[in-house]
Design a protein around this motif. Structure first.
Motif, PDB file in Angstrom:
ATOM      1  N   ILE A   1       0.711  -1.178  -0.052  1.00  0.00           N
ATOM      2  CA  ILE A   1       0.099  -0.007   0.009  1.00  0.00           C
ATOM      3  C   ILE A   1       0.985   1.321  -0.005  1.00  0.00           C
ATOM      4  O   ILE A   1       1.847   1.350   0.801  1.00  0.00           O
ATOM      5  N   VAL A   2       0.662   1.888  -0.964  1.00  0.00           N
ATOM      6  CA  VAL A   2       1.257   3.304  -1.169  1.00  0.00           C
ATOM      7  C   VAL A   2       0.488   4.715  -0.743  1.00  0.00           C
ATOM      8  O   VAL A   2       1.323   5.524  -0.532  1.00  0.00           O
ATOM      9  N   TYR A   3      -0.695   4.607  -0.725  1.00  0.00           N
ATOM     10  CA  TYR A   3      -1.390   5.853  -0.292  1.00  0.00           C
ATOM     11  C   TYR A   3      -2.579   5.555   0.248  1.00  0.00           C
ATOM     12  O   TYR A   3      -3.462   4.502  -0.518  1.00  0.00           O
ATOM     13  N   VAL A   4      -3.217   6.280   1.147  1.00  0.00           N
ATOM     14  CA  VAL A   4      -4.435   6.132   1.667  1.00  0.00           C
ATOM     15  C   VAL A   4      -5.162   7.545   1.538  1.00  0.00           C
ATOM     16  O   VAL A   4      -4.873   8.525   1.922  1.00  0.00           O
ATOM     17  N   ASP A   5      -6.360   7.651   0.759  1.00  0.00           N
ATOM     18  CA  ASP A   5      -7.163   8.658   0.631  1.00  0.00           C
ATOM     19  C   ASP A   5      -8.312   8.558   1.356  1.00  0.00           C
ATOM     20  O   ASP A   5      -9.213   8.086   0.789  1.00  0.00           O
ATOM     21  N   ILE A   6      -8.459   9.399   2.210  1.00  0.00           N
ATOM     22  CA  ILE A   6      -9.974   9.691   3.117  1.00  0.00           C
ATOM     23  C   ILE A   6     -10.036  10.974   3.270  1.00  0.00           C
ATOM     24  O   ILE A   6      -9.353  11.634   4.191  1.00  0.00           O
TER      25      ILE A   6
ATOM     26  N   VAL B   1     -18.894   4.249   0.239  1.00  0.00           N
ATOM     27  CA  VAL B   1     -17.469   4.475   0.145  1.00  0.00           C
ATOM     28  C   VAL B   1     -17.053   5.667   0.733  1.00  0.00           C
ATOM     29  O   VAL B   1     -17.718   6.818   0.845  1.00  0.00           O
ATOM     30  N   PHE B   2     -16.050   5.440   1.757  1.00  0.00           N
ATOM     31  CA  PHE B   2     -15.509   6.558   2.490  1.00  0.00           C
ATOM     32  C   PHE B   2     -14.123   6.878   2.299  1.00  0.00           C
ATOM     33  O   PHE B   2     -13.739   7.880   2.944  1.00  0.00           O
ATOM     34  N   GLY B   3     -13.479   6.236   1.571  1.00  0.00           N
ATOM     35  CA  GLY B   3     -12.047   6.779   1.010  1.00  0.00           C
ATOM     36  C   GLY B   3     -11.591   5.639  -0.035  1.00  0.00           C
ATOM     37  O   GLY B   3     -12.400   4.524  -0.547  1.00  0.00           O
ATOM     38  N   THR B   4     -10.401   5.865  -0.378  1.00  0.00           N
ATOM     39  CA  THR B   4      -9.610   4.700  -1.164  1.00  0.00           C
ATOM     40  C   THR B   4      -8.169   4.352  -0.542  1.00  0.00           C
ATOM     41  O   THR B   4      -7.586   5.374   0.055  1.00  0.00           O
TER      42      THR B   4
ATOM     43  N   SER C   1      -8.333   0.682  -4.671  1.00  0.00           N
ATOM     44  CA  SER C   1      -9.643  -0.155  -4.077  1.00  0.00           C
ATOM     45  C   SER C   1     -10.292   0.846  -3.119  1.00  0.00           C
ATOM     46  O   SER C   1      -9.747   1.850  -2.473  1.00  0.00           O
ATOM     47  N   ASP C   2     -11.782   0.720  -3.403  1.00  0.00           N
ATOM     48  CA  ASP C   2     -12.621   1.655  -2.645  1.00  0.00           C
ATOM     49  C   ASP C   2     -12.605   1.076  -1.202  1.00  0.00           C
ATOM     50  O   ASP C   2     -12.442  -0.040  -0.886  1.00  0.00           O
ATOM     51  N   LEU C   3     -12.983   2.103  -0.204  1.00  0.00           N
ATOM     52  CA  LEU C   3     -12.982   1.585   1.344  1.00  0.00           C
ATOM     53  C   LEU C   3     -14.606   1.767   1.514  1.00  0.00           C
ATOM     54  O   LEU C   3     -14.972   2.689   1.438  1.00  0.00           O
TER      55      LEU C   3
ATOM     56  N   GLY D   1      -2.392   0.263  11.612  1.00  0.00           N
ATOM     57  CA  GLY D   1      -2.947   0.601  10.433  1.00  0.00           C
ATOM     58  C   GLY D   1      -4.292   0.965  10.445  1.00  0.00           C
ATOM     59  O   GLY D   1      -4.963   0.706   9.158  1.00  0.00           O
ATOM     60  N   TRP D   2      -5.084   1.131  11.470  1.00  0.00           N
ATOM     61  CA  TRP D   2      -6.435   1.655  11.272  1.00  0.00           C
ATOM     62  C   TRP D   2      -6.527   2.764  10.318  1.00  0.00           C
ATOM     63  O   TRP D   2      -5.729   3.558  10.246  1.00  0.00           O
ATOM     64  N   MET D   3      -7.790   2.983   9.816  1.00  0.00           N
ATOM     65  CA  MET D   3      -7.955   4.024   9.002  1.00  0.00           C
ATOM     66  C   MET D   3      -8.771   5.082   9.287  1.00  0.00           C
ATOM     67  O   MET D   3      -8.364   6.569   9.357  1.00  0.00           O
ATOM     68  N   VAL D   4      -9.887   4.726  10.176  1.00  0.00           N
ATOM     69  CA  VAL D   4     -10.864   5.973  10.375  1.00  0.00           C
ATOM     70  C   VAL D   4     -11.396   5.590  11.985  1.00  0.00           C
ATOM     71  O   VAL D   4     -11.584   4.438  12.186  1.00  0.00           O
ATOM     72  N   LYS D   5     -11.718   6.628  12.739  1.00  0.00           N
ATOM     73  CA  LYS D   5     -12.472   6.559  13.852  1.00  0.00           C
ATOM     74  C   LYS D   5     -13.992   6.979  13.682  1.00  0.00           C
ATOM     75  O   LYS D   5     -13.839   8.308  13.270  1.00  0.00           O
ATOM     76  N   ILE D   6     -14.698   6.380  14.136  1.00  0.00           N
ATOM     77  CA  ILE D   6     -16.319   6.831  13.778  1.00  0.00           C
ATOM     78  C   ILE D   6     -17.089   6.882  14.980  1.00  0.00           C
ATOM     79  O   ILE D   6     -16.870   6.246  16.057  1.00  0.00           O
ATOM     80  N   ALA D   7     -18.234   7.574  14.853  1.00  0.00           N
ATOM     81  CA  ALA D   7     -19.316   7.726  15.931  1.00  0.00           C
ATOM     82  C   ALA D   7     -20.181   6.741  15.328  1.00  0.00           C
ATOM     83  O   ALA D   7     -20.628   7.042  14.205  1.00  0.00           O
ATOM     84  N   LEU D   8     -20.893   5.809  16.006  1.00  0.00           N
ATOM     85  CA  LEU D   8     -22.099   5.025  15.589  1.00  0.00           C
ATOM     86  C   LEU D   8     -22.914   4.571  16.830  1.00  0.00           C
ATOM     87  O   LEU D   8     -22.518   4.816  18.157  1.00  0.00           O
TER      88      LEU D   8
END
Length: 125
Positions: free
Chosen positions: A38-43, A55-58, A66-68, A98-105
């Motif tokens: 993996i070379v780039y995370v776009d959120i 989709v929340f990012g790639t 790849s879509d997330l 390596g987690w990507m996002v933190k969300i409220a749910l």
């Protein structure tokens, strides 16, 4: 391959770790292996409510993008800023650093997701 039992999983290869009314989201070890380096995370969805399955990012690997997909409906509170400089952390520690996002749910939403055993069966592990 590692399948932490405390996590919930999706058919799209995301995981979620619920801690009260917030959760951490990332991609599974299986997914990062399939993608390769993996070379780039776009959120860029911080502050947005994202519906389950949207989709929340790639994530960009050497050969593909790849879509997330959001595992449950929630509001993105934070993006893992460390991934900007070190996207390879997704490969090195998909369930940790390596987690990507933190969300409220609403934590009850995660109950419908796959258990570790269900996810293992899905990918044939």
């Amino acid at each position: 391959m590692n399948f932490p039992a405390e996590l919930k999983y999706t058919k799209d290869h995301e995981w979620i770790r619920v801690e009260g009314d917030v959760a951490f989201v990332g991609i599974t070890e299986f997914a990062q292996r399939e993608l390769g380096d993996i070379v780039y995370v776009d959120i860029n969805t911080v502050g947005s409510e994202v519906a389950e399955g949207d989709v929340f990012g790639t994530v960009e690997a050497v050969k593909t993008v790849s879509d997330l997909f959001m595992p449950v409906t929630g509001t993105i509170l934070e993006v893992n800023a460390a991934l900007d400089a070190n996207p390879e952390m997704v490969n090195q520690s998909p369930y940790g650093d390596g987690w990507m996002v933190k969300i409220a749910l609403d934590p009850a939403l995660a109950e419908a997701l796959l258990s570790a055993d269900d996810y293992k069966a899905l990918i044939g592990a």
